[in-house]
Motif scaffolding. Structure first.
Motif, PDB file in Angstrom:
ATOM      1  N   ARG A 126       0.800  -1.223   0.000  1.00 51.62           N
ATOM      2  CA  ARG A 126       0.000   0.000   0.000  1.00 51.62           C
ATOM      3  C   ARG A 126       0.833   1.272   0.000  1.00 51.62           C
ATOM      4  NH1 ARG A 126      -3.628  -0.520   5.118  1.00 51.62           N
ATOM      5  NH2 ARG A 126      -3.967   1.723   4.915  1.00 51.62           N
ATOM      6  N   ASP A 145       2.007   5.213   4.075  1.00 48.48           N
ATOM      7  CA  ASP A 145       0.879   6.045   4.451  1.00 48.48           C
ATOM      8  C   ASP A 145       0.784   6.133   5.963  1.00 48.48           C
ATOM      9  OD1 ASP A 145      -0.014   3.552   5.174  1.00 48.48           O
ATOM     10  OD2 ASP A 145      -1.835   3.593   3.961  1.00 48.48           O
ATOM     11  N   ALA A 146      -0.335   6.646   6.468  1.00 52.18           N
ATOM     12  CA  ALA A 146      -0.474   6.867   7.906  1.00 52.18           C
ATOM     13  C   ALA A 146      -0.386   5.555   8.691  1.00 52.18           C
ATOM     14  CB  ALA A 146      -1.798   7.577   8.191  1.00 52.18           C
ATOM     15  N   TYR A 195       3.126   4.021   8.640  1.00 54.15           N
ATOM     16  CA  TYR A 195       3.932   4.866   9.537  1.00 54.15           C
ATOM     17  C   TYR A 195       3.932   4.301  10.958  1.00 54.15           C
ATOM     18  CZ  TYR A 195       4.765   9.187  12.335  1.00 54.15           C
ATOM     19  OH  TYR A 195       5.205  10.126  13.236  1.00 54.15           O
ATOM     20  N   LYS A 236      -7.224   3.797   4.373  1.00 52.16           N
ATOM     21  CA  LYS A 236      -6.143   4.048   3.402  1.00 52.16           C
ATOM     22  C   LYS A 236      -6.019   5.551   3.180  1.00 52.16           C
ATOM     23  CE  LYS A 236      -6.604  -0.458   1.162  1.00 52.16           C
ATOM     24  NZ  LYS A 236      -7.450  -1.015   2.221  1.00 52.16           N
ATOM     25  N   SER A 237      -5.097   6.165   3.901  1.00 52.06           N
ATOM     26  CA  SER A 237      -4.975   7.630   3.874  1.00 52.06           C
ATOM     27  C   SER A 237      -4.573   8.150   2.495  1.00 52.06           C
ATOM     28  CB  SER A 237      -3.961   8.095   4.928  1.00 52.06           C
ATOM     29  OG  SER A 237      -2.674   7.559   4.687  1.00 52.06           O
ATOM     30  N   ASN A 238      -3.823   7.353   1.740  1.00 49.01           N
ATOM     31  CA  ASN A 238      -3.400   7.805   0.410  1.00 49.01           C
ATOM     32  C   ASN A 238      -4.540   7.817  -0.605  1.00 49.01           C
ATOM     33  OD1 ASN A 238      -0.781   8.230   1.214  1.00 49.01           O
ATOM     34  ND2 ASN A 238      -0.008   6.272   0.467  1.00 49.01           N
ATOM     35  N   SER A 239      -5.673   7.188  -0.242  1.00 49.72           N
ATOM     36  CA  SER A 239      -6.803   7.099  -1.175  1.00 49.72           C
ATOM     37  C   SER A 239      -7.920   8.095  -0.853  1.00 49.72           C
ATOM     38  CB  SER A 239      -7.376   5.672  -1.168  1.00 49.72           C
ATOM     39  OG  SER A 239      -6.398   4.735  -1.564  1.00 49.72           O
ATOM     40  N   LEU A 285       0.291  12.917   7.326  1.00 48.61           N
ATOM     41  CA  LEU A 285       0.192  11.870   6.314  1.00 48.61           C
ATOM     42  C   LEU A 285      -1.248  11.663   5.847  1.00 48.61           C
ATOM     43  CD1 LEU A 285       2.754   9.294   7.735  1.00 48.61           C
ATOM     44  CD2 LEU A 285       2.976  10.622   5.625  1.00 48.61           C
ATOM     45  N   ILE A 286      -2.214  11.934   6.730  1.00 53.08           N
ATOM     46  CA  ILE A 286      -3.623  11.845   6.336  1.00 53.08           C
ATOM     47  C   ILE A 286      -3.967  12.939   5.329  1.00 53.08           C
ATOM     48  CG2 ILE A 286      -6.004  12.157   7.147  1.00 53.08           C
ATOM     49  CD1 ILE A 286      -5.232  10.760   9.721  1.00 53.08           C
ATOM     50  N   LYS A 301      -1.786  14.777   3.512  1.00 51.32           N
ATOM     51  CA  LYS A 301      -0.718  15.057   2.551  1.00 51.32           C
ATOM     52  C   LYS A 301      -1.245  15.242   1.130  1.00 51.32           C
ATOM     53  CE  LYS A 301       1.710  11.650   1.157  1.00 51.32           C
ATOM     54  NZ  LYS A 301       2.625  10.484   1.046  1.00 51.32           N
ATOM     55  N   ASN A 302      -2.087  14.354   0.689  1.00 52.68           N
ATOM     56  CA  ASN A 302      -2.590  14.424  -0.687  1.00 52.68           C
ATOM     57  C   ASN A 302      -3.671  15.480  -0.878  1.00 52.68           C
ATOM     58  OD1 ASN A 302      -0.841  12.382  -1.406  1.00 52.68           O
ATOM     59  ND2 ASN A 302      -2.349  10.763  -1.151  1.00 52.68           N
TER      60      ASN A 302
END
Length: 413
Positions: A26, A29-30, A33, A84-87, A222-223, A225-226
């Motif tokens: 994945r 991400d948070a 981490y 999924k923080s990156n999503s 990180l949550i 970031k995007n």
């Protein structure tokens, strides 16, 4: 002894492999981490075991206690593995309430931040700050003696907003389209609010709490970031990195002040604080047949006072001033079976709550509060210190949830 180091090495490997597996599947991400922090701590437990500062536990190190912690750790992480923080596509909330919270948080932080910062520079040297750590046990010690009357009251507000301040900071930055004087002023206020609790605890000679706050800020970043533009992300990283560096430098200097007469090196103290929890749990707490029924973890919440470590030592028959992981702190209170059931219950309740790509701000707060328990849980249960602030943040999350629900019902009519 040979088997003990094998068990400790195996313990490190299961956390390291878990992190690598998560990173591969994945990305960073948070959640990964958190897995990284626990992998690092488990590695430090090897260094701690092989150092001269290692405290020989009452019982030998065995395998099963490590497996128990790891299983509890994975079960607790289930809701975060679904998150999924990156999503995340969008983080939203009631604009009126969020603006009000942002402005109040930013404005109330300015004076206490300045007073806490001035106190650091005017204290003369880090020994004065490290002495404050010992003085806290005195009944006449005033943690806010260096502050004005108004600054002291506003400082209390920033402490209660400790958990939501970083969320409001990055949420506000995610909405910035164009910089002007007002935007800069509010941003500075939110940065002050985010770091003031660490600064205040730093003035008390507390290093662990300050580092915990820094790890938490990293998780929140990180949550979001995007959600941040490239320019804002660059600004946030540079500015916050400077503050983090300053605080970590201060933590280092306080450590020097506290342990300059110690028989052990600073690096050995680092090994101990970062990695002792696993061996302490395995060799001491695991074999204790007594429980404290909440006196260990929740005395701060119910009585408003810090736990009496010496009384807990006598009741448990083991050292209660050292780290046992957050799982160990719960075990000390409720035993092995009930602790696992508590962790399983909260994990099952929240397991599917954070999987959506569109998340309201109240869910972000709940995610962060849940993650805060395990984020630095390789040391101790976070709510042992400052549990009242944690409860306030939960109540604030409920208020935000109720408001969102009321608006949703109104729109459906």
């Amino acid at each position: 002894m040979d088997f003990e180091i094998l068990y400790i090495t195996f313990n490190c490997l299961i956390y390291l492999v878990s992190f690598i597996f998560l990173l591969k599947n994945r990305g960073f991400d948070a959640t990964s981490y958190i897995f990284l922090l626990w992998a690092i701590s488990s590695f430090f437990s090897i260094l701690y075991f092989n150092s001269s500062i290692y405290f020989i536990t009452k019982s030998s190190i065995t395998l099963f206690p490590f497996l128990y912690i790891f299983v509890c750790y994975l079960v607790f992480n289930l809701p975060l593995l679904n998150f999924k923080s990156n999503s995340i596509i969008k983080i939203y909330g009631n604009p009126i309430i969020l603006k009000s919270l942002i402005y109040v948080t930013a404005i109330t932080s300015i004076l206490p931040f300045i007073e806490n910062l001035l106190h650091i520079f005017l204290s003369g040297n880090t020994m004065n700050l490290s002495d404050n750590y010992e003085d806290r046990s005195n009944s006449d010690f005033d943690a806010r003696a260096h502050m004005s009357f108004i600054g002291s009251k506003l400082n209390s507000i920033t402490l209660f907003l400790n958990h939501i301040s970083p969320i409001l900071l990055f949420y506000f930055l995610s909405k910035v389209k164009k910089w002007d004087f007002f935007i800069v002023l509010i941003t500075i206020g939110l940065i002050f609010s985010t770091f003031n609790p660490s600064l205040f605890k730093f003035n008390l000679g507390s290093r662990t709490s300050s580092i915990q706050d820094l790890f938490y800020i990293g998780f929140v970043y990180l949550i979001f970031k995007n959600q941040l533009s490239i320019s804002v992300r660059r600004f946030a990283l540079i500015f916050i990195s400077i503050l983090v560096f300053v605080l970590l430098l201060g933590v280092f200097l306080i450590t020097v002040g506290r342990f300059e007469d110690s028989d052990f090196s600073l690096i050995e103290w680092l090994y101990r604080y970062s990695g002792e929890s696993f061996t302490n749990f395995n060799g001491d707490l695991w074999n204790s047949k007594k429980t404290l029924n909440g006196l260990n973890s929740f005395s701060n919440i119910f009585s408003g006072e810090d736990r009496n470590v010496f009384s807990l030592d006598q009741k448990m028959g083991i050292r209660m001033f050292v780290f046992y992981t957050f799982i160990g702190d719960l075990v000390a209170d409720f035993g092995l079976i009930i602790t696992f059931l508590i962790i399983l219950f909260f994990s099952l309740v929240l397991i599917n709550r954070f999987s959506n790509n569109y998340l309201p701000i109240w869910k972000i707060l709940i995610i962060c509060l849940y993650a805060r328990i395990i984020l630095t849980g390789f040391t101790f249960l976070y709510i042992i210190n400052g549990g009242q602030y944690y409860i306030f943040s939960l109540m604030l999350g409920m208020v935000l949830w109720y408001n969102d629900r009321k608006i949703k019902i109104k729109n459906e009519k």
